[in-house]
Design a protein around this motif. Structure first.
Motif, mmCIF file in Angstrom:
data_model
loop_
_atom_site.group_PDB
_atom_site.id
_atom_site.type_symbol
_atom_site.label_atom_id
_atom_site.label_comp_id
_atom_site.label_asym_id
_atom_site.label_seq_id
_atom_site.Cartn_x
_atom_site.Cartn_y
_atom_site.Cartn_z
ATOM 1 N N PHE A 223 0.821 -1.217 0.000
ATOM 2 C CA PHE A 223 0.000 0.000 0.000
ATOM 3 C C PHE A 223 0.849 1.258 0.000
ATOM 4 N N LEU A 224 2.011 1.136 0.628
ATOM 5 C CA LEU A 224 2.899 2.311 0.673
ATOM 6 C C LEU A 224 3.680 2.483 -0.628
ATOM 7 N N ALA A 225 3.828 1.385 -1.398
ATOM 8 C CA ALA A 225 4.759 1.405 -2.537
ATOM 9 C C ALA A 225 4.598 2.616 -3.467
ATOM 10 N N PRO A 226 3.373 2.931 -3.900
ATOM 11 C CA PRO A 226 3.263 4.082 -4.806
ATOM 12 C C PRO A 226 3.756 5.383 -4.157
ATOM 13 N N THR A 227 3.389 5.575 -2.886
ATOM 14 C CA THR A 227 3.841 6.789 -2.190
ATOM 15 C C THR A 227 5.355 6.792 -2.063
ATOM 16 N N ILE A 228 5.917 5.610 -1.699
ATOM 17 C CA ILE A 228 7.370 5.525 -1.545
ATOM 18 C C ILE A 228 8.057 5.885 -2.856
ATOM 19 N N ALA A 229 7.559 5.304 -3.945
ATOM 20 C CA ALA A 229 8.211 5.548 -5.232
ATOM 21 C C ALA A 229 8.219 7.035 -5.566
ATOM 22 N N ILE A 230 7.077 7.678 -5.404
ATOM 23 C CA ILE A 230 6.999 9.079 -5.826
ATOM 24 C C ILE A 230 7.784 9.981 -4.872
ATOM 25 N N THR A 231 7.718 9.684 -3.541
ATOM 26 C CA THR A 231 8.453 10.551 -2.609
ATOM 27 C C THR A 231 9.955 10.364 -2.754
#
Lengths: 307, 425
Positions: A223-231
């Protein structure tokens, strides 16, 4: 857009006029944003790139073609600055991210006084970078600052000297300041992402007998992966182009050991007055960062598919 | 971006005198070597001028020295030129060679106070094309601050007279735990002190031979540079000194970390605040093997822009600030040696602290003042960036003194010979 295109394909000749309207219409709606982007982004970019083909002195400039780029090839200072930039970016990002993630996970659990702690840990983000740079520089100074004496007392240093004045350790000064400065960013964004994970998923996983580690890797991380990638992508670009802290703390010294590409660009443009060379180096940095962004987006695609 | 920089600079440093009465003319003035008390003092002098000259208003813009060079240049490039600017000697070449500054000669010819003006003011204000593009308001002369307490502790009774004494005394003081002999400056602004010791060791002042070749890599100069590197390596200066700038060296001195500091009178302001007058004094610089010493003489002054619309009013303001009375007050405030003859008779300058500077200025047989080659356009970048980086490399043992000095000589020789070729009369 696709709608308009498909209409064009199926359109007969008599309806062409109406269709050209249909093709133009979305662009009209978009025009304010496009004009704004062109004016504030594209025009300065083109001007900046055009500068890189000229040689400037304070009040004059002349066209030199690829001269500035040729000069870059044999510039040892730039080579060192590229290595320093990589080191500065990777080290800062690594610690900012993992410490930020840890903080977000801690703040995700309810406890007494969480609000106060939350406000406190986000504080560094609000301090102007110039001020944090100065403060950290003084903290590292053995005559007035406590840090060298603490390191000495802990046995980490042979004598209480300034890490900023030793070329082999100088980079750690700005990196530590940058970690302190950047943790809140990751903490805030990752905490927001954590909050959006439905708690039923964790409950269901717990009922199915998943260990906390499994729940973290199988539920939280995806669930965090997209946020992690963009941040991570944004932050990398920000850190790589962030010169304030280094400039305030060391000005790229001693002996160029903390000279990063943005610091070098600044010095070339405003101290050496060679805007042309500074622009050429800036173009190089732009190309490198675009390549990085493309690579990361590619990695993210495969990861998301994989998950 | 330019606009933004200017806006920020203006917002950060704008100081508009109160009252918005319509003035006949508004003078725009930029100060660049800024500190809060100094700005206050300047405003006071400006207010007196405005009272004496109704109809003339002065708008003062104060730039912080750390970013003054690029901020001011950006202003000028954008066509936002002031009427009057505070001109540090090292910017002279840049602005004067690019036809930005007004020739002040005709104004000085009609100036009553020119009678008492010291010869040095005329000489140093006209280094570019023999034209008076600025009038200095004072001199920053290097002399040696020494900590009496630490000297006593190390069993020494006075400041070093020669370069050998300087090293021997440094060794004795550095033997005390946690103390160092010399407050070395390796960071921002390091060039002057370094070049001075190179000159003293060489027994020859200045930068160039007649033919425009640089003297910076003469055998003696290289020895002087090596001496500083050895002192650093042997722990006669603090480890951190490799990146020290003005504030750090001054802090190092008044905190009693290091016992000797070569500095200008403006460092006295901060030091006298923190140390009692009995604990330190200022001596002339040590002499080299030739029996002579070569203190760096820096200076700054006021200059007028050639495109000013209010030249007469601008000159009036400059003449007021540079008048003997105002100049004496100003010199006391900012810590420079004043420009008019007879100032050394003022009680303020007759102290033990000022003795070192006036000894150097008066004994011309023993002390030869060295000024930077301000006519060279690319001097600023060399002195503030290139040379400092190389100096640090020498201190840290990454480069030999010879390598660094040779590279500097190559640059300086080329600059000087180009300039000579261009300015052959």
């Amino acid at each position: 857009m696709t709608y308009a295109v498909s209409e064009i394909r199926s359109a007969g000749k008599p309806r062409r006029k109406r269709l050209s309207h249909a093709a133009i219409e979305p662009w009209l709606y978009l025009s304010p944003a496009i004009i704004l982007l062109v004016v504030v982004l594209l025009v300065p970019l083109v001007i900046g790139i055009s500068y890189s083909f000229r040689k400037f002195s304070a009040f004059k400039s002349e066209y030199v073609g690829l001269g500035q780029y040729e000069a870059m090839l044999s510039d040892q200072v730039l080579g060192q600055a590229l290595v320093n930039t990589l080191w500065w970016t990777v080290a800062s990002l690594f610690f900012q991210f993992f410490l930020g993630l840890g903080l977000a996970l801690l703040l995700d659990k309810p406890f007494r006084g969480r609000k106060a702690v939350q406000a406190l840990v986000f504080l560094p983000w609000a301090v102007p970078s110039f001020l944090s740079g100065l403060t950290w520089a003084w903290l590292f100074n053995p005559i007035i600052g406590p840090l060298p004496h603490w390191l000495f007392a802990l046995g980490l240093k042979a004598e209480p000297t300034n890490v900023l004045s030793d070329p082999s350790t100088a980079m750690w000064g700005p990196i530590i300041a940058n970690i302190w400065f950047g943790i809140p960013f990751f903490a805030i964004t990752l905490l927001a992402a954590l909050k959006s994970i439905p708690s039923e998923l964790h409950e269901a996983a717990a009922i199915d007998g998943a260990s906390p580690w499994q729940r973290f890797t199988k539920v939280t991380l995806p669930f965090l992966a997209p946020t992690i990638a963009i941040t991570v992508m944004l932050r990398t670009i920000w850190i790589a182009t962030f010169a304030d802290l280094i400039f305030v703390m060391t000005e790229g010294g001693p002996a160029g050991s903390t000279n990063t590409v943005p610091v070098y660009i600044y010095v070339s443009a405003f101290k050496s007055l060679d805007k042309g060379y500074a622009s050429a180096v800036a173009v190089l940095l732009l190309v490198l960062l675009i390549a990085y962004a493309i690579a990361l987006i590619g990695i993210r695609r495969t990861l998301v598919r994989h998950v | 971006m330019k606009k933004l920089t200017i806006m920020l600079a203006t917002v950060a440093g704008l100081a508009i005198s109160a009252g918005s009465a319509a003035a006949d003319s508004t003078l725009k003035m930029v100060e660049v070597i800024t500190s809060p008390p100094r700005t206050e003092f300047l405003k006071k002098q400006i207010a007196e001028f405005e009272t004496a000259n109704p109809g003339v208003k002065v708008e003062l813009i104060s730039l912080p020295w750390g970013q003054a060079f690029e901020k001011f240049l950006t202003m000028v490039q954008a066509g936002d030129t002031p009427d009057i600017v505070e001109m540090p000697e090292r910017w002279m070449g840049l602005y004067a060679n690019n036809a930005q500054l007004e020739d002040l000669g005709p104004y000085m010819a009609k100036w009553d106070d020119a009678k008492t003006l010291g010869d040095r003011a005329k000489q140093f204000g006209s280094t570019v094309n023999n034209t008076q593009f600025m009038i200095p308001y004072g001199y920053y002369v290097n002399a040696l601050f020494w900590n009496k307490k630490l000297f006593k502790e190390a069993g020494l009774d006075g400041p070093p007279a020669t370069l050998d004494d300087f090293i021997a005394d440094s060794k004795k003081i550095s033997a005390l735990p946690g103390k160092y002999g010399y407050c070395l400056r390796g960071g921002p602004g390091a060039f002057n002190g370094m070049h001075m010791f190179m000159n003293i060791a060489a027994g020859k002042g200045g930068y160039f031979n007649e033919d425009g070749t640089s003297t910076i890599n003469d055998e003696g100069s290289v020895k002087g540079l090596q001496m500083l590197a050895d002192m650093y390596k042997d722990g006669l200066a603090p480890k951190d000194a490799v990146s020290w700038g003005f504030n750090e060296t001054v802090t190092g001195f008044y905190s009693g970390t290091c016992a000797m500091l070569n500095q200008d009178p403006d460092a006295l302001l901060g030091i006298a605040d923190k140390m009692s007058a009995d604990d330190f004094a200022v001596a002339p610089l040590p002499v080299g093997p030739s029996g002579k010493s070569y203190p760096t003489l820096g200076y700054a002054g006021w200059a007028m822009f050639a495109n000013s619309q209010h030249k007469d009013d601008a000159w009036k303001l400059m003449a007021t600030l540079l008048a003997p009375k105002d100049n004496l007050e100003w010199a006391k405030e900012v810590g420079v040696v004043p420009i008019h003859n007879g100032a050394d008779q003022d009680p303020h300058f007759k102290t033990e602290q000022f003795k070192g500077w006036f000894t150097e200025l008066s004994d011309t047989s023993k002390y030869e003042m060295v000024t930077p080659p301000t006519h060279l356009e690319n001097l600023g970048n060399f002195v503030d960036q290139v040379a400092i980086k190389n100096f640090q490399e020498v201190l840290l043992g990454q480069k030999t003194a010879k390598e660094a000095a040779d590279a500097w000589a190559t640059f300086l020789t080329k600059e000087q010979q180009d300039w000579l070729a261009k300015n052959k009369k």
